[in-house]
Design a protein around this motif. Structure first.
Motif, PDB file in Angstrom:
ATOM      1  N   THR A 186       6.503  13.927 -14.423  1.00 27.49           N
ATOM      2  CA  THR A 186       5.051  13.884 -14.312  1.00 27.49           C
ATOM      3  C   THR A 186       4.560  12.450 -14.149  1.00 27.49           C
ATOM      4  O   THR A 186       3.582  12.199 -13.431  1.00 27.49           O
ATOM      5  CB  THR A 186       4.413  14.540 -15.545  1.00 27.49           C
ATOM      6  OG1 THR A 186       4.894  15.886 -15.653  1.00 27.49           O
ATOM      7  CG2 THR A 186       2.898  14.563 -15.436  1.00 27.49           C
ATOM      8  N   GLU A 187       5.231  11.510 -14.786  1.00 31.95           N
ATOM      9  CA  GLU A 187       4.853  10.102 -14.645  1.00 31.95           C
ATOM     10  C   GLU A 187       4.972   9.626 -13.196  1.00 31.95           C
ATOM     11  O   GLU A 187       4.304   8.680 -12.788  1.00 31.95           O
ATOM     12  CB  GLU A 187       5.734   9.235 -15.549  1.00 31.95           C
ATOM     13  CG  GLU A 187       5.452   9.433 -17.029  1.00 31.95           C
ATOM     14  CD  GLU A 187       6.464   8.717 -17.912  1.00 31.95           C
ATOM     15  OE1 GLU A 187       7.364   8.035 -17.365  1.00 31.95           O
ATOM     16  OE2 GLU A 187       6.362   8.844 -19.147  1.00 31.95           O
ATOM     17  N   THR A 211      14.342   6.240  -8.797  1.00 30.79           N
ATOM     18  CA  THR A 211      13.318   7.249  -9.036  1.00 30.79           C
ATOM     19  C   THR A 211      13.040   7.926  -7.703  1.00 30.79           C
ATOM     20  O   THR A 211      13.428   7.423  -6.637  1.00 30.79           O
ATOM     21  CB  THR A 211      12.015   6.639  -9.563  1.00 30.79           C
ATOM     22  OG1 THR A 211      11.448   5.793  -8.525  1.00 30.79           O
ATOM     23  CG2 THR A 211      12.255   5.815 -10.822  1.00 30.79           C
ATOM     24  N   LEU A 212      12.353   9.055  -7.753  1.00 30.42           N
ATOM     25  CA  LEU A 212      11.997   9.696  -6.485  1.00 30.42           C
ATOM     26  C   LEU A 212      11.072   8.788  -5.684  1.00 30.42           C
ATOM     27  O   LEU A 212      11.184   8.710  -4.450  1.00 30.42           O
ATOM     28  CB  LEU A 212      11.336  11.050  -6.743  1.00 30.42           C
ATOM     29  CG  LEU A 212      11.030  11.881  -5.503  1.00 30.42           C
ATOM     30  CD1 LEU A 212      12.262  12.087  -4.636  1.00 30.42           C
ATOM     31  CD2 LEU A 212      10.416  13.223  -5.891  1.00 30.42           C
ATOM     32  N   ILE A 264       2.865   6.543  -2.211  1.00 31.26           N
ATOM     33  CA  ILE A 264       3.999   7.362  -2.642  1.00 31.26           C
ATOM     34  C   ILE A 264       3.838   7.754  -4.102  1.00 31.26           C
ATOM     35  O   ILE A 264       4.098   8.901  -4.485  1.00 31.26           O
ATOM     36  CB  ILE A 264       5.324   6.608  -2.420  1.00 31.26           C
ATOM     37  CG1 ILE A 264       5.618   6.496  -0.918  1.00 31.26           C
ATOM     38  CG2 ILE A 264       6.484   7.304  -3.134  1.00 31.26           C
ATOM     39  CD1 ILE A 264       6.810   5.614  -0.585  1.00 31.26           C
ATOM     40  N   LYS A 265       3.406   6.813  -4.935  1.00 32.77           N
ATOM     41  CA  LYS A 265       3.231   7.116  -6.357  1.00 32.77           C
ATOM     42  C   LYS A 265       2.172   8.202  -6.560  1.00 32.77           C
ATOM     43  O   LYS A 265       2.345   9.109  -7.383  1.00 32.77           O
ATOM     44  CB  LYS A 265       2.830   5.838  -7.103  1.00 32.77           C
ATOM     45  CG  LYS A 265       2.633   6.016  -8.606  1.00 32.77           C
ATOM     46  CD  LYS A 265       3.926   6.298  -9.338  1.00 32.77           C
ATOM     47  CE  LYS A 265       3.713   6.543 -10.830  1.00 32.77           C
ATOM     48  NZ  LYS A 265       3.322   5.320 -11.555  1.00 32.77           N
ATOM     49  N   LYS A 266       1.089   8.142  -5.797  1.00 31.62           N
ATOM     50  CA  LYS A 266       0.002   9.103  -5.980  1.00 31.62           C
ATOM     51  C   LYS A 266       0.290  10.457  -5.333  1.00 31.62           C
ATOM     52  O   LYS A 266      -0.277  11.469  -5.749  1.00 31.62           O
ATOM     53  CB  LYS A 266      -1.294   8.535  -5.390  1.00 31.62           C
ATOM     54  CG  LYS A 266      -1.870   7.356  -6.154  1.00 31.62           C
ATOM     55  CD  LYS A 266      -3.273   7.030  -5.676  1.00 31.62           C
ATOM     56  CE  LYS A 266      -3.308   6.548  -4.249  1.00 31.62           C
ATOM     57  NZ  LYS A 266      -4.667   6.173  -3.813  1.00 31.62           N
ATOM     58  N   MET A 267       1.167  10.479  -4.337  1.00 28.24           N
ATOM     59  CA  MET A 267       1.416  11.700  -3.585  1.00 28.24           C
ATOM     60  C   MET A 267       2.044  12.783  -4.463  1.00 28.24           C
ATOM     61  O   MET A 267       3.014  12.517  -5.170  1.00 28.24           O
ATOM     62  CB  MET A 267       2.351  11.388  -2.409  1.00 28.24           C
ATOM     63  CG  MET A 267       2.681  12.581  -1.528  1.00 28.24           C
ATOM     64  SD  MET A 267       3.577  12.075  -0.032  1.00 28.24           S
ATOM     65  CE  MET A 267       5.046  11.325  -0.761  1.00 28.24           C
ATOM     66  N   MET A 311       0.826  -1.204   0.000  1.00 24.55           N
ATOM     67  CA  MET A 311       0.000   0.000   0.000  1.00 24.55           C
ATOM     68  C   MET A 311       0.867   1.264   0.000  1.00 24.55           C
ATOM     69  O   MET A 311       0.527   2.260  -0.639  1.00 24.55           O
ATOM     70  CB  MET A 311      -0.933   0.019   1.216  1.00 24.55           C
ATOM     71  CG  MET A 311      -1.855   1.230   1.252  1.00 24.55           C
ATOM     72  SD  MET A 311      -2.957   1.223   2.665  1.00 24.55           S
ATOM     73  CE  MET A 311      -1.823   1.536   4.010  1.00 24.55           C
ATOM     74  N   ARG A 312       2.014   1.225   0.745  1.00 25.33           N
ATOM     75  CA  ARG A 312       2.852   2.416   0.847  1.00 25.33           C
ATOM     76  C   ARG A 312       3.356   2.868  -0.516  1.00 25.33           C
ATOM     77  O   ARG A 312       3.368   4.058  -0.826  1.00 25.33           O
ATOM     78  CB  ARG A 312       4.027   2.159   1.786  1.00 25.33           C
ATOM     79  CG  ARG A 312       4.911   3.392   2.003  1.00 25.33           C
ATOM     80  CD  ARG A 312       6.050   3.088   2.939  1.00 25.33           C
ATOM     81  NE  ARG A 312       6.909   2.062   2.393  1.00 25.33           N
ATOM     82  CZ  ARG A 312       7.486   1.102   3.119  1.00 25.33           C
ATOM     83  NH1 ARG A 312       7.263   1.032   4.405  1.00 25.33           N
ATOM     84  NH2 ARG A 312       8.279   0.210   2.557  1.00 25.33           N
ATOM     85  N   GLU A 313       3.795   1.912  -1.344  1.00 28.18           N
ATOM     86  CA  GLU A 313       4.311   2.264  -2.673  1.00 28.18           C
ATOM     87  C   GLU A 313       3.249   2.973  -3.501  1.00 28.18           C
ATOM     88  O   GLU A 313       3.546   3.933  -4.221  1.00 28.18           O
ATOM     89  CB  GLU A 313       4.803   1.009  -3.401  1.00 28.18           C
ATOM     90  CG  GLU A 313       6.068   0.401  -2.817  1.00 28.18           C
ATOM     91  CD  GLU A 313       5.775  -0.624  -1.727  1.00 28.18           C
ATOM     92  OE1 GLU A 313       4.628  -0.642  -1.209  1.00 28.18           O
ATOM     93  OE2 GLU A 313       6.682  -1.392  -1.395  1.00 28.18           O
TER      94      GLU A 313
END
Length: 340
Positions: free
Chosen positions: A83-84, A280-281, A6-9, A1-3
């Motif tokens: 942006t991705e 990646t960030l 992070i992707k959506k944040m 769930m954390r990943e």
């Protein structure tokens, strides 16, 4: 769930070098365009045996960029890739000494044009920090700053300096005048210090060069007086976790990021040279959260730190805070999490 969170944040990145953002497909495009052969098998293009090998490959990659149109393309490409990852704002560093085929009077306007075009197309809001190399001369540094003053652009927002401090003793005094002139002209000031240099490098960055934030700064952890100054003055440290692991620490658990954060220093997380380091960030934030047992609340705090540390105007900062707070409320309500 954390990943997934992070992707959506909505994210902000402040310590990333444009030189380290060219991926293999883009490099192959430039090789074909300019009829240049890869120096090795493409699977080994981003494999390095040490710092010298890393810098040699970096310069080879940059030498593929030979026209202003090429420079515009890499700037646009970075904004797309950011942006991705849902990076909504980035302050991207470029050091003109790496781009051997283009004068900075051609390079920098093309990069800015690429950022403008990308933003107009709905991609990440990118700003540009121009970096000096510690091996340059006082005259070269002043010439660059005066070019920046004479060629102002809304996305050209700051001056940086990078290079090996350990091999450039006294360089901060050489560049004092250039940084003072840039700061008086309204440019943001950031300095690479406290990685290849001990904590003394951070002191000099603050007191000689007028740094408003520090890129790296991890070796501040050895100096209690400096740590207290960073806390009292809320001086941001833009930390690049994997990059530091390559240079200084044998394991993420030994990295001082967790301690610096707990002390209340406004740390941020960035990627440095993401394609060259295969990060990646999102992956860097996940590594930090996993290593230091951070919650979504901590990860959001890091993004707030980055907005605070940014060199953009108050109107842009307010918009970034609003986007982050909207995400925070929606995500925490959805997950029934405490994210205050």
């Amino acid at each position: 769930m954390r990943e997934n969170i992070i992707k959506k944040m909505p994210k902000v990145e402040l310590h990333i070098h444009l030189e380290g953002t060219l991926d293999l497909p883009l490099i192959e495009q430039f090789c074909e365009k300019h009829q240049v052969a890869l120096p090795c098998e493409k699977e080994k293009l981003f494999s390095f045996t040490g710092l010298a090998d890393f810098l040699e490959r970096l310069d080879w990659i940059c030498a593929l960029v030979r026209t202003p149109e090429d420079a515009k393309k890499i700037a646009y490409h970075y904004a797309q890739s950011a942006t991705e990852q849902n990076i909504i704002y980035a302050e991207v560093i470029t050091n003109p000494t790496h781009w051997k085929e283009l004068a900075y009077s051609d390079l920098l306007p093309a990069i800015l044009e690429g950022f403008d075009a990308a933003y107009s197309d709905g991609y990440c809001d990118c700003r540009l920090l121009v970096s000096l190399l510690r091996a340059q001369t006082k005259q070269e540094s002043l010439q660059l700053v005066r070019w920046m003053k004479a060629n102002r652009h809304p996305r050209l927002i700051g001056l940086s300096i990078d290079g090996n401090e350990a091999a450039s003793h006294g360089s901060n005094r050489i560049f004092y005048e250039a940084f003072l002139e840039a700061k008086h002209a309204g440019f943001g000031i950031t300095v690479h210090a406290g990685e290849s240099s001990p904590s003394e490098g951070v002191w000099e960055a603050l007191d000689l060069l007028g740094a408003m934030r520090i890129d790296h700064g991890v070796r501040s952890i050895t100096d209690p007086i400096l740590l207290q100054r960073l806390i009292d003055e809320q001086i941001p440290l833009n930390i690049t976790l994997t990059s530091n692991l390559m240079e200084l620490y044998d394991h993420a658990h030994n990295h001082p990021l967790g301690k610096l954060y707990q002390m209340g220093i406004p740390v941020t997380i960035s990627t440095d040279d993401p394609e060259l380091m295969d990060v990646t960030l999102c992956s860097e934030l996940n590594l930090a959260a996993e290593t230091f047992h951070w919650t979504i609340s901590d990860l959001i705090k890091l993004q707030k730190n980055a907005i605070y540390a940014s060199f953009c105007g108050e109107e842009t900062k307010a918009l970034l805070y609003q986007k982050l707070e909207t995400f925070q409320k929606a995500e925490c309500d959805a997950q029934a999490l405490s994210c205050s």
